[in-house]
Design an enzyme around this catalytic site. Structure first.
Site, PDB file in Angstrom:
ATOM      1  N   CYS B  84      24.706  41.080 -74.922  1.00  0.00           N
ATOM      2  CA  CYS B  84      24.617  40.639 -73.527  1.00  0.00           C
ATOM      3  C   CYS B  84      25.112  41.698 -72.550  1.00  0.00           C
ATOM      4  CB  CYS B  84      25.385  39.330 -73.351  1.00  0.00           C
ATOM      5  SG  CYS B  84      24.849  38.087 -74.541  1.00  0.00           S
ATOM      6  N   HIS B 334      21.024  33.628 -67.153  1.00  0.00           N
ATOM      7  CA  HIS B 334      21.462  34.742 -67.994  1.00  0.00           C
ATOM      8  C   HIS B 334      20.313  35.277 -68.862  1.00  0.00           C
ATOM      9  CE1 HIS B 334      23.794  37.303 -70.507  1.00  0.00           C
ATOM     10  NE2 HIS B 334      24.167  36.436 -71.424  1.00  0.00           N
TER      11      HIS B 334
END
Lengths: 388, 388
Positions: B84, B334
């Protein structure tokens, strides 16, 4: 701004290791590099790591931190992915980081596990280096793509399957004494021509094998190497990177490699040398035709002239410009993410006179590494020179 | 060595776009950034691109060249993958490249496609950010991992589900006017507490959504920005990266984030500031507990104090230290590979006074971006300051 030195190198055997994990392979190569360098592991400040198909072969992304841990380094670690040029890009970033004074000592490396997913699995995983929408879904595979490039080359410049076979024969012969190489059997032009066709005009011996393996190197600043009395006479004096359209259909050229040309131009300028200064080199011969495109893209041969280089004996270990003394991807093997750093390892050993083929390049001072991704949609070039 | 400027920014809407390809999303963000910067695309010298799960979500690796082509750039392009934190790492490399004078203008960006493979597919793909051998095969998922970290935090320092709910409520409220945000509905603490449990103690509103989207920014040298009269008053003045063991079981701390601490220490030193100088920030709140770990890791709160920050109103838009004015990962969404650059986009707009929440930080001059990978096995921190 001085030139970073290759302070240590490490490799695993390249071959079939389906029972070994990626972390296990990388630990072996990384610890070997640390040992070879003789640096304090606590001095290593960062890990630059190349891997291509870990998501598909091992269900494992985020391999930077994993591989740092595998070699016992508590440092920031980044994974670079540019298909088969993944660790070539990692080398570039490692070299820039040391050269710019951001770190004194770093590790660069790569690993790939491929044989555990079988030939069909590996072929599928390799295919994601091409354009999924416009190439792969149309049935293209990498042997097919390079076969198209070989056909385009033959049509544009001439050449024959015999010329390509001479490249395979050369690289197999080069690998014979290389204990790290996957393929250590001598082949003849006839063997290559008689082998099964993979994608016409490419046969079995025009194609590199599917390989497990890992590679690593310690890159240190000249100042650190001096202060710590390291045996590190080989410097990386030039770095370059080039890009091209991902899909063959979008390219201007199919029988040339503009990404290689751009990377070479940058690397030569960076090192302050010309292509004439290159004594020997490792190029990205995933298929025999790729070695031809590389030699021409690197400015070492005119367009149309590279195809006959091996057949004429110019790029053998007895020629004026030895190419792929390690055996190349063809015979040493091609664990994708490890390949770019493995080239640096081989060239360092050759320049330091501790490679089994070092007698072929005894007084050589300047070598070059060429790593390519996909159908050369990305490429890196590094110039390495003996210093002191 | 002057500080690189953010010359232009671009985002897609963050949300569900299962019918759009990654290249389509990135083209929108990249072209928007070029347009916003007003730079000649021919001046852009390199693309730094973050992507995490392209191999699994789109059967597409080697996205660097693909994305360069998508925005019409004929330049070297590299894909960075650090779970991420993929585009946070890309930002770091872009900033270093411009700062070291290797390029005058570069594009940095990221993209992720997630909703096309469904919730189970995305959950599986996300899991490769953790240790496949020792975590995933034992049944761990990311909500489970962060739930373990939340439990460890509660045990070590105290805190409650109500404290975490206040973080979700805050980030949802922040996102309300953000036209790029995925979640634009107000929620209450009761909503959060009454929502289905995902992994005890984390509920639905403690978890960020699954998102498609892309982000891009143009980073230019101060000299280039001046010469070309660019509107680029925001500089990236500090960069830091940290790492930790990949698997939770191998860590010394489960209620702290040492990778964030290392990245922050480096970034503060690089910028010549301390944590006291930070006016507002975007942190990696993939789960509400992650925002707490970030605030403490960044040195903005003592251990055990960050958990109550939102409940006390300190990190809301009316507080002294607004956190995630964009809505954060929680409400903005996200799209993994796009997140690090999206934080830079949001902070630039806030510092330039052209964000819907800019009134919350009117006289602010110093902001911080915190991007984390996996269970914070990797982290990047960037300091951004208004200059001129």
């Amino acid at each position: 701004m001085s030139d970073p030195r290759v302070a240590g190198i490490g490799l695993t055997h390249f071959g079939k290791h389906p029972e070994r994990t990626g972390r296990d392979l990388f630990a072996e190569a990384g610890l070997a590099a640390l040992d070879d360098a003789g640096v304090d592991p606590d001095d290593v400040e960062e890990l630059f790591y190349g891997n291509f198909m870990g998501e598909l072969a091992e269900h494992q992304g985020h391999q930077g931190p994993l591989m740092a841990e595998a070699v016992g380094l508590d440092v920031p670690a980044t994974r670079y992915e540019s298909a088969c040029a993944s660790s070539g890009v990692a080398v570039r970033e490692a070299v820039k980081t040391v050269r710019n004074g951001e770190s004194d000592v770093v590790m660069v490396g790569g690993a790939e596990r491929m044989t555990n997913i079988g030939t069909a699995g590996a072929t599928d995983a390799l295919s994601i280096a091409a354009d999924d929408l416009y190439e792969i879904r149309s049935g293209m595979t990498f042997p097919g793509a390079y076969a198209l490039m070989a056909r385009a080359y033959f049509e544009e410049y001439g050449g024959s399957r015999e010329d390509l076979a001479a490249i395979a024969v050369k690289n197999h012969e080069h690998a014979l004494p290389n204990e790290y190489a996957q393929m250590r059997q001598e082949i003849t032009v006839e063997d290559a021509l008689d082998a099964p066709t993979i994608a016409d005009p490419l046969g079995l011996y025009d194609s590199c094998p599917i390989t497990d393996g890992a590679s690593a190197a310690i890159i240190a600043s000249e100042e650190y190497a001096e202060e710590n009395d390291l045996d590190a006479s080989v410097a990386v004096t030039g770095t370059g990177q080039g890009g091209d359209k991902l899909a063959l259909q979008d390219r201007q050229y199919h029988a040339r490699a503009p990404a290689t040309e751009a990377a070479a131009d940058e690397a030569y300028a960076d090192a302050g040398i010309s292509s004439d200064d290159v004594d020997f080199l490792e190029v990205h011969d995933c298929f025999t035709i790729a070695e031809v495109l590389a030699l021409e893209g690197l400015g070492l041969y005119e367009y149309g002239e590279g195809i006959g280089a091996a057949a004429r004996g110019e790029t053998t270990r007895e020629g004026d410009l030895p190419v792929n003394l390690s055996g190349g991807l063809k015979a040493k093997g091609h664990p994708v993410g490890a390949t770019g750093v493995a080239q640096i390892v081989s060239l360092t050993k050759l320049l330091e006179g501790r490679h089994q083929r070092a007698d072929a390049v005894e007084d050589a001072t300047t070598a070059l590494a060429h790593n390519a991704g996909g159908t050369v949609a990305s490429a890196t070039v590094h110039v390495m020179e003996v210093r002191e």
